[in-house]
Design a protein around this motif. Structure first.
Motif, mmCIF file in Angstrom:
data_model
loop_
_atom_site.group_PDB
_atom_site.id
_atom_site.type_symbol
_atom_site.label_atom_id
_atom_site.label_comp_id
_atom_site.label_asym_id
_atom_site.label_seq_id
_atom_site.Cartn_x
_atom_site.Cartn_y
_atom_site.Cartn_z
ATOM 1 N N ARG A 68 0.811 -1.216 0.000
ATOM 2 C CA ARG A 68 0.000 0.000 0.000
ATOM 3 C C ARG A 68 0.850 1.273 0.000
ATOM 4 O O ARG A 68 0.305 2.369 0.126
ATOM 5 C CB ARG A 68 -0.911 0.012 1.227
ATOM 6 N N ARG A 69 2.151 1.149 -0.144
ATOM 7 C CA ARG A 69 3.006 2.331 -0.104
ATOM 8 C C ARG A 69 2.663 3.277 -1.256
ATOM 9 O O ARG A 69 2.081 2.871 -2.260
ATOM 10 C CB ARG A 69 4.480 1.933 -0.165
ATOM 11 N N THR A 70 3.065 4.528 -1.091
ATOM 12 C CA THR A 70 2.755 5.515 -2.127
ATOM 13 C C THR A 70 3.445 5.184 -3.445
ATOM 14 O O THR A 70 2.918 5.483 -4.518
ATOM 15 C CB THR A 70 3.163 6.925 -1.675
ATOM 16 N N GLY A 71 4.636 4.601 -3.370
ATOM 17 C CA GLY A 71 5.317 4.167 -4.587
ATOM 18 C C GLY A 71 5.766 5.296 -5.492
ATOM 19 O O GLY A 71 5.856 5.127 -6.710
ATOM 20 N N LEU A 72 6.072 6.441 -4.917
ATOM 21 C CA LEU A 72 6.497 7.578 -5.731
ATOM 22 C C LEU A 72 7.812 7.292 -6.468
ATOM 23 O O LEU A 72 8.702 6.625 -5.932
ATOM 24 C CB LEU A 72 6.659 8.823 -4.863
ATOM 25 N N ARG A 73 7.904 7.843 -7.676
ATOM 26 C CA ARG A 73 9.116 7.694 -8.486
ATOM 27 C C ARG A 73 10.052 8.883 -8.337
ATOM 28 O O ARG A 73 11.225 8.804 -8.687
ATOM 29 C CB ARG A 73 8.760 7.553 -9.963
ATOM 30 N N GLY A 74 9.513 10.023 -7.861
ATOM 31 C CA GLY A 74 10.349 11.203 -7.744
ATOM 32 C C GLY A 74 9.513 12.445 -7.514
ATOM 33 O O GLY A 74 8.312 12.364 -7.209
ATOM 34 N N MET A 75 10.145 13.601 -7.667
ATOM 35 C CA MET A 75 9.476 14.868 -7.392
ATOM 36 C C MET A 75 10.028 15.953 -8.298
ATOM 37 O O MET A 75 11.117 15.819 -8.881
ATOM 38 C CB MET A 75 9.688 15.273 -5.935
ATOM 39 N N SER A 87 14.009 18.738 -10.743
ATOM 40 C CA SER A 87 13.390 17.422 -10.810
ATOM 41 C C SER A 87 14.395 16.373 -10.354
ATOM 42 O O SER A 87 15.599 16.503 -10.620
ATOM 43 C CB SER A 87 12.933 17.120 -12.241
ATOM 44 N N THR A 88 13.922 15.352 -9.660
ATOM 45 C CA THR A 88 14.813 14.287 -9.214
ATOM 46 C C THR A 88 14.039 12.989 -9.069
ATOM 47 O O THR A 88 12.851 12.997 -8.723
ATOM 48 C CB THR A 88 15.485 14.631 -7.870
ATOM 49 N N THR A 89 14.701 11.896 -9.333
ATOM 50 C CA THR A 89 14.148 10.568 -9.068
ATOM 51 C C THR A 89 14.931 9.883 -7.946
ATOM 52 O O THR A 89 14.853 8.670 -7.784
ATOM 53 C CB THR A 89 14.188 9.697 -10.333
ATOM 54 N N ALA A 93 10.257 15.060 -1.178
ATOM 55 C CA ALA A 93 10.176 15.894 0.020
ATOM 56 C C ALA A 93 9.405 15.203 1.127
ATOM 57 O O ALA A 93 9.685 15.388 2.308
ATOM 58 C CB ALA A 93 9.510 17.227 -0.313
ATOM 59 N N SER A 94 8.436 14.388 0.768
ATOM 60 C CA SER A 94 7.592 13.756 1.774
ATOM 61 C C SER A 94 8.187 12.489 2.360
ATOM 62 O O SER A 94 7.917 12.153 3.521
ATOM 63 C CB SER A 94 6.216 13.423 1.172
ATOM 64 N N GLY A 95 9.008 11.769 1.581
ATOM 65 C CA GLY A 95 9.465 10.467 2.049
ATOM 66 C C GLY A 95 10.957 10.253 2.104
ATOM 67 O O GLY A 95 11.405 9.224 2.606
ATOM 68 N N GLY A 96 11.743 11.190 1.583
ATOM 69 C CA GLY A 96 13.190 11.019 1.628
ATOM 70 C C GLY A 96 13.707 10.184 0.476
ATOM 71 O O GLY A 96 13.110 10.114 -0.604
ATOM 72 N N SER A 97 14.840 9.529 0.695
ATOM 73 C CA SER A 97 15.518 8.773 -0.349
ATOM 74 C C SER A 97 14.652 7.628 -0.857
ATOM 75 O O SER A 97 14.125 6.835 -0.079
ATOM 76 C CB SER A 97 16.850 8.219 0.177
ATOM 77 N N LEU A 98 14.553 7.512 -2.177
ATOM 78 C CA LEU A 98 13.761 6.442 -2.767
ATOM 79 C C LEU A 98 14.518 5.123 -2.812
ATOM 80 O O LEU A 98 13.943 4.091 -3.158
ATOM 81 C CB LEU A 98 13.320 6.841 -4.177
#
Length: 394
Positions: A68-75, A87-89, A93-98
């Motif tokens: 159920r994680r957000t699974g973000l690729r970047g911001m 831009s970065t992958t 900002a919300s979760g830190g290092s991917l």
């Protein structure tokens, strides 16, 4: 330990259901009372890190939380006109290092997992709360707002930074709350920007605060986050304002915002899950008084600026339940051991937020300045604190 040991937990968000799970597993008879009419929708994207991940693994829910994680690729960051500034992958900002093992998940999704994990042996009383309690030699007499009266051996406040249960036993909130100078608003909108597991930050020129939107739940919706600066304490800033008043306040503060903010604010008016609260901490000289104790934000909130409030709540629930088991239900010994075990860890995590607050206050925003892309300054020193606690086996 007597299997009929009666525990009342106030609050059914994160710490409450986690504590209920462990106490039920250890043979306690658990009741959870929650002011809301059911599981609360909405809330921030939160993070499960360090020993909290291990607690979730021991509960058997880690894989479901990962699913159920957000699974973000970047911001990315944009200016008034939507022009991309950065831009970065590598991180958000919300979760830190991917690349880390941390799990970013919506608050209501994590709460749902924890509630389900507890099973049918836990009694949940929704649409009710504690109106009064009287501690006796052998039990706590509790009166609920809906009129029922019952007795419990232990009462645990897990009802957040503005805990009404804590106020009944320890006194007014202002005696313990340390305001960090900001307020955060969050609500759900359709993913009309077609964000693909992506987070976008918009910072108002000349302001350290701004707006952020991120796609969630496999891009089927998005959550909006805004910040408002005010040194006015929550008791006065929030106390006299209804949800409608809070929405008007956000709209007023962002009336000059550009990019997509006007449309995002339009969605705010009809959002049933709108939430607005202070960035604040709770500092207590003691986490217990008699047969009543505190867990999670009610006792040692780190604030969103720490990046650790959720993980502290999960770990705190595990340790409190474990110490009650180890003490054979002797609340006096268990509460003391719980505080000895976790006080230093909680203090270190709260300091993360205070350090971040100092950095924010040192900033001198100017037109065109890029927003801080790592607001909780997640790095090696951050993880030294996060990973400084090792779970005991109970």
């Amino acid at each position: 330990m007597r299997n009929t040991r009666r525990v009342l937990i106030s609050g059914a968000s994160i710490a409450g259901p986690a504590l209920a799970y462990w106490l039920n597993l250890y043979g306690f008879r658990v009741t959870v009372v929650e002011r809301a009419a059911g599981p609360r929708p909405g809330g921030q994207a939160i993070d499960v890190r360090g020993p909290a991940l291990e607690v979730c693994e021991r509960m058997g829910v880690l894989e479901e939380i990962r699913a159920r994680r957000t699974g973000l690729r970047g911001m990315s960051m944009v200016d008034d006109n939507g022009k991309e500034l950065f831009s970065t992958t590598e991180h958000t900002a919300s979760g830190g290092s991917l690349s880390s093992t941390d799990i970013e998940i919506l608050r209501d999704d994590l709460s749902s997992v924890l509630l389900t994990a507890g099973g049918d042996g836990i009694e949940y009383l929704y649409n009710d709360s504690i109106a009064a309690l009287a501690q006796g030699t052998d039990e706590v007499a509790v009166t609920f707002h809906r009129g029922d009266s019952r007795a419990f051996d232990i009462v645990v406040a897990a009802d957040g930074v503005h805990s009404s249960t804590r106020a009944l036993v320890f006194g007014p909130e202002e005696n313990f709350l340390r305001h960090l100078g900001g307020y955060l608003g969050v609500w759900t909108v359709p993913n009309y920007l077609d964000l693909d597991r992506w987070e976008v930050i918009y910072q108002m020129p000349g302001d350290v605060w701004g707006g952020m939107v991120m796609s969630v739940r496999d891009n089927t919706e998005a959550r909006v986050f805004v910040g408002v600066h005010s040194d006015e304490p929550p008791a006065t800033f929030l106390g006299s304002r209804s949800v409608s008043d809070q929405k008007r306040l956000v709209a007023e503060r962002y009336k000059d915002a550009r990019w997509e903010m006007p449309r995002l604010l339009e969605y705010m008016w009809g959002a049933p899950d709108f939430h607005f609260d202070a960035t604040a901490q709770i500092h207590m000289d003691s986490w217990s008084r008699g047969r009543v104790t505190l867990v999670g934000d009610a006792g040692y909130c780190g604030s969103p600026m720490s990046g650790q409030s959720t993980s502290m709540a999960v770990v705190g629930a595990y340790v409190l339940a474990g110490e009650l088991k180890a003490a054979g239900g002797d609340h006096t010994a268990a509460f003391a051991a719980y505080e000895r075990e976790l006080r230093g860890y909680a203090t270190a995590n709260q300091q993360l937020a205070l350090d971040n607050q100092a950095r924010r206050e040192a900033q001198e925003p100017s037109a065109g300045q890029e927003p801080d892309t790592n607001p909780t300054h997640i790095g090696d020193s951050f993880y030294e604190v996060v990973n400084s606690y090792t779970l005991k086996d109970y």
